[in-house]
Motif scaffolding. Structure first.
Motif, short mmCIF file in Angstrom:
data_model
loop_
_atom_site.label_atom_id
_atom_site.label_comp_id
_atom_site.label_asym_id
_atom_site.label_seq_id
_atom_site.Cartn_x
_atom_site.Cartn_y
_atom_site.Cartn_z
N LEU A 150 -28.88 -19.13 12.38
CA LEU A 150 -29.73 -20.32 12.24
C LEU A 150 -30.61 -20.25 11.00
CD1 LEU A 150 -30.86 -20.69 15.98
CD2 LEU A 150 -29.35 -22.26 14.76
N GLU B 233 -35.79 -20.91 24.88
CA GLU B 233 -34.40 -20.79 24.46
C GLU B 233 -34.25 -21.19 23.00
OE1 GLU B 233 -31.87 -19.47 26.18
OE2 GLU B 233 -33.42 -19.01 27.66
N LEU B 234 -33.26 -20.61 22.35
CA LEU B 234 -32.97 -20.96 20.96
C LEU B 234 -32.10 -22.21 20.93
CD1 LEU B 234 -32.09 -17.42 19.59
CD2 LEU B 234 -34.18 -18.72 19.13
N ALA C 77 -38.73 -24.07 20.25
CA ALA C 77 -38.09 -24.56 19.02
C ALA C 77 -38.49 -25.99 18.72
CB ALA C 77 -36.58 -24.45 19.15
N LEU D 28 -38.29 -17.97 14.73
CA LEU D 28 -37.33 -18.07 15.84
C LEU D 28 -37.42 -16.85 16.75
CD1 LEU D 28 -34.26 -19.55 13.92
CD2 LEU D 28 -35.74 -20.74 15.55
N LYS E 119 -38.29 -16.93 20.79
CA LYS E 119 -37.53 -16.26 21.84
C LYS E 119 -38.41 -15.29 22.62
CE LYS E 119 -33.79 -15.39 24.08
NZ LYS E 119 -33.24 -16.42 24.99
N VAL F 194 -28.66 -11.96 20.34
CA VAL F 194 -29.71 -12.94 20.08
C VAL F 194 -30.10 -12.93 18.60
CG1 VAL F 194 -32.08 -13.64 20.62
CG2 VAL F 194 -30.58 -12.78 22.44
N LYS G 261 -27.64 -14.70 16.48
CA LYS G 261 -27.77 -16.15 16.52
C LYS G 261 -28.94 -16.60 15.65
CE LYS G 261 -28.08 -20.07 19.68
NZ LYS G 261 -28.14 -20.53 21.08
N ILE G 262 -30.04 -15.83 15.69
CA ILE G 262 -31.20 -16.16 14.86
C ILE G 262 -30.83 -16.07 13.38
CG2 ILE G 262 -33.48 -15.31 14.15
CD1 ILE G 262 -33.98 -14.60 17.11
#
Length: 532
Positions: A485, A514-515, A428, A505, A509, A478, A481-482
């Motif tokens: 974001l 890690e994000l 990231a 993103l 991953k 996951v 969460k992406i």
């Protein structure tokens, strides 16, 4: 502040504890020490604690065979030579060196060191001149040493001859330090992995302190990836046999010195491992009060068992035929352990080592042993049941007032910030210092996919985006969460820029990174950035 009132009928002025160290010191002196003194705890286990034991900075003990890089490891951490330092492929460090902070650089010899009440080494006097002639304190002004002290130890060799030629009980000295330090680091050389007889004995002597123990597989840059895997496996197997516990000791893999890597294939691994170890060491000042509290509880539990053993032996002694009965009691000490265990509901793990206890008992006069004094035991029980619980609140307050990473300077500064910080420009963080939006490199590819999803008013719905995103086979947690974001404007839809960001993103991953918890500024699409 907390106050403890006397639980007897008489009233007593409450004790006020300003700090955890102050509280532990007073509890030890008023409640635990009388029990230790009455039942000869100091003859059997460990000398009495002094004020310096409660006030000293966290200490790190380095242990390893010769030429595993212990002294170089200290030099690497401090980025500075220290007085008395010698480095070489042969056994160079022949002394215990306490590397501590001081305004003036210099060496303090062992005999002078053990009479200094401000240093936590006074009880080492019991090991005699043979040891004290091999013990020095290297003082120097250094930012790292403002927060921690480091104990360098002689390199361990193999064979019975080496053990005898020292002139003092090497394993016993290490055990003394192990009781008082905050972290024990065992160093191994990846290039010549063998665990000598004496090293095995030392590791077993440290067995009661596994919670403090960490292992460093040093000089790992001298071998390739395939060899490194085999060496790591062999080390874990060997440690498992010696320590003989189901829990796995944390092993850090790396090359802890400031020279170029010989085999740079595993550079990223070494950097990640070094950062993990640094974070562990940096946490020591923050956790120091809790460690001292934990050690005092362990000491109190052992002192209780000692009192039960000594009082039971005293009770068993007859008026006549004492010598015969003494031998019989020592021989049957295991049975006495079992009786005490059942009668007082004590865990078997709280008992001292049977063979060591039998050896010490041979030279003791059982006539001088004390019978059980309930008041002394009640005081320790009260300390464990009430005082310690109240002191825990003060521990948490002190922890909260300290920074998470409170060890500064030396190597701890070199790899924390700037382009050489761990992970800088990767995952990231890729494109962090570039003028162009890093996602834009692959945006044409992402746009082709975007327009196959039939966008409406330039945006695709969550349901349409999901059909494409699940093709990555990442878990829903996951992908969720992406999505959070990537949906920069939080409207429940993705435009072409946000869709490209989501795919970027996903790539991050899938590459094993890690994000971020929050979207970094450099990943925000240019169309979404605030214009002042």
């Amino acid at each position: 502040m907390f106050s403890w009132a006397n639980k007897n009928g008489k009233k007593k002025d409450p004790e006020l504890f300003q700090t955890v160290s102050d509280g532990l010191r007073r509890l030890y002196r008023t409640k635990l020490f009388p029990l230790e003194d009455a039942y000869r705890f100091h003859d059997f286990h460990s000398p009495a604690l002094e004020d310096a034991d409660f006030d000293n900075k966290p200490m790190v003990l380095l242990v390893g065979q010769y030429s595993t890089g212990k002294t170089t490891f200290i030099r690497h951490l401090m980025e500075q030579d220290f007085p008395g330092m010698r480095i070489g492929p042969e056994p160079t460090t022949d002394s215990f060196i306490a590397v501590m902070h001081g305004e003036q650089e210099g060496l303090i010899p062992g005999n002078a060191l053990v009479v200094d009440p401000k240093k936590p080494f006074r009880k080492l006097n019991a090991f005699g001149n043979a040891f004290l002639n091999r013990f020095v304190c290297a003082q120097m002004p250094n930012a790292v040493l403002e927060s921690i002290s480091i104990i360098d130890t002689p390199g361990i060799l193999s064979g019975e001859k080496q053990r005898i030629s020292r002139g003092y009980d090497f394993a016993a000295v290490l055990e003394w330090f192990a009781e008082r330090v905050d972290r024990i680091i065992l160093l191994f050389d990846a290039h010549k992995l063998d665990i000598s007889d004496e090293f095995s004995e030392v590791i077993r002597a440290l067995k009661n302190h596994e919670d403090k123990m960490r292992v460093v597989l040093n000089k790992s840059d001298q071998i390739g990836t395939q060899q490194l895997m085999r060496v790591y496996g062999a080390l874990m197997w060997s440690l498992g046999k010696i320590i003989n516990t189901p829990e796995v000791v944390r092993v850090y893999i790396g090359s802890f010195w400031n020279q170029p890597l010989l085999v740079a294939d595993n550079r990223k691994l070494f950097e990640a491992e070094e950062q993990d170890l640094f974070r562990d060491i940096q946490s020591l000042p923050r956790n120091a009060a809790l460690r001292k509290l934990n050690d005092l509880i362990k000491r109190a539990r052992l002192a209780k068992v000692q009192a039960y053993i000594i009082s039971t032996l005293k009770k068993e002694m007859p008026m006549f035929g004492k010598d015969t009965k003494k031998k019989e009691l020592i021989t049957n000490l295991g049975e006495i352990y079992q009786r005490i265990e059942k009668e007082h509901q004590i865990s078997p793990g709280d008992f001292p080592k049977l063979t060591k206890m039998q050896e010490i008992l041979v030279g003791q006069d059982f006539n001088k042993f004390q019978t059980m004094k309930p008041k002394l035991m009640e005081a320790v029980e009260d300390m464990l049941a009430n005082d310690i619980a109240k002191l825990m609140t003060l521990v948490r307050q002190e922890e909260a007032s300290l920074p998470t990473n409170s060890v500064k300077g030396g190597a701890f500064e070199g790899a924390m910030t700037g382009p050489f910080g761990h992970g800088y420009g990767e995952g990231a963080g890729e494109g962090i210092d570039e003028l162009e939006w890093v996602v834009g490199r692959d945006k044409p590819t992402y746009d082709e996919i975007f327009y196959t999803l039939s966008p409406v008013n330039g945006k695709v719905s969550g349901a349409m985006a999901k059909k494409e995103m699940v093709k990555s086979k990442l878990p829903n947690t996951v992908l969720g969460k992406i999505w959070k974001l990537a949906d920069v404007d939080k409207d429940g839809f993705l435009d072409d820029d946000e869709f490209a960001l989501a795919n970027h993103l996903i790539k991050v991953k899938l590459q094993g990174h890690e994000l971020p918890a929050e979207l970094p500024e450099h990943l925000v699409p240019p169309s979404k950035r605030s214009r002042e």
